[in-house]
Design an enzyme around this catalytic site. Structure first.
Site, PDB file in Angstrom:
ATOM      1  N   GLY A   8       0.829  -1.204   0.000  1.00 14.82           N
ATOM      2  CA  GLY A   8       0.000   0.000   0.000  1.00 14.82           C
ATOM      3  C   GLY A   8       0.857   1.245   0.000  1.00 14.82           C
ATOM      4  N   CYS A   9       0.329   2.304   0.554  1.00 15.37           N
ATOM      5  CA  CYS A   9       1.028   3.590   0.600  1.00 15.37           C
ATOM      6  C   CYS A   9       2.416   3.428   1.216  1.00 15.37           C
ATOM      7  CB  CYS A   9       0.203   4.581   1.421  1.00 15.37           C
ATOM      8  SG  CYS A   9       1.033   6.144   1.732  1.00 15.37           S
ATOM      9  N   PHE A  10       3.440   3.784   0.465  1.00 14.64           N
ATOM     10  CA  PHE A  10       4.802   3.511   0.935  1.00 14.64           C
ATOM     11  C   PHE A  10       5.232   4.343   2.120  1.00 14.64           C
ATOM     12  CE2 PHE A  10       6.525   5.736  -3.206  1.00 14.64           C
ATOM     13  CZ  PHE A  10       6.022   6.967  -2.809  1.00 14.64           C
ATOM     14  N   CYS A  63      -2.112   6.737   7.183  1.00  9.06           N
ATOM     15  CA  CYS A  63      -2.276   5.670   6.200  1.00  9.06           C
ATOM     16  C   CYS A  63      -2.930   4.465   6.875  1.00  9.06           C
ATOM     17  CB  CYS A  63      -0.964   5.235   5.543  1.00  9.06           C
ATOM     18  SG  CYS A  63      -0.253   6.453   4.433  1.00  9.06           S
TER      19      CYS A  63
END
Length: 159
Positions: A10-12, A154
């Site tokens: 997912g979002c790094f 996140c």
């Protein structure tokens, strides 16, 4: 002698924040891998047309933390059963993937995936594929949370 691990979950930003403080992790970097466009930008990757995943490259000391331990953190901190999605983030750039750097890493990743599969109600969709060229994300993405003093954001389960 250090080794490398590359994962996508997912979002790094959140994924990097999970690994950065672990004992034995020497360095982390966020970037793009697994796609077909050379030197992609964040905007290109977000268009979901380059084939890249937002990923984290982890340099680690295997005498202090094992590759298996890193993968356990990876699987424990995202949903490996959602295809091309983590939390509110959707698109192939947010897929769950392990990009292995050796046959030994591939074996460990496959073994853990099989071990963990019974613990999920849906099949694990995490890709386990050879590492390909890693393109470092733009500077403002590197250590994004640390630079902004953000503790958690996140979908990643920051512990």
């Amino acid at each position: 002698m250090s080794e490398y691990a590359t994962v996508a979950a997912g979002c790094f930003w959140g994924v990097e924040a999970l690994f950065r403080p672990l004992s034995g992790v020497i360095n982390t970097a966020v970037g793009y891998t697994g796609g077909h466009t050379e030197n992609p930008s964040y905007e290109q990757v977000c268009s979901d047309t380059t084939g890249h995943a937002e990923a984290v490259l982890i340099e680690f000391d295997p005498s202090q933390i094992s590759y298996e331990a890193l993968l356990r953190v990876f699987w424990d901190n995202h949903d490996p059963t959602t295809l091309n999605r983590q939390g509110p983030d959707r698109g192939s750039q947010y897929r769950s993937a392990v990009f292995y750097h050796s046959e030994q890493q591939a074996h460990i990743a496959q073994q853990l995936k099989a071990e963990l599969a019974p613990h999920y109600q849906q099949p694990i969709v995490t890709e386990i594929v050879p590492a390909s060229r890693f393109y470092y994300a733009e500077d403002y993405h590197q250590q994004y949370f640390a630079k902004r003093g953000i503790v958690a954001h996140c979908h990643a389960k920051l512990k």
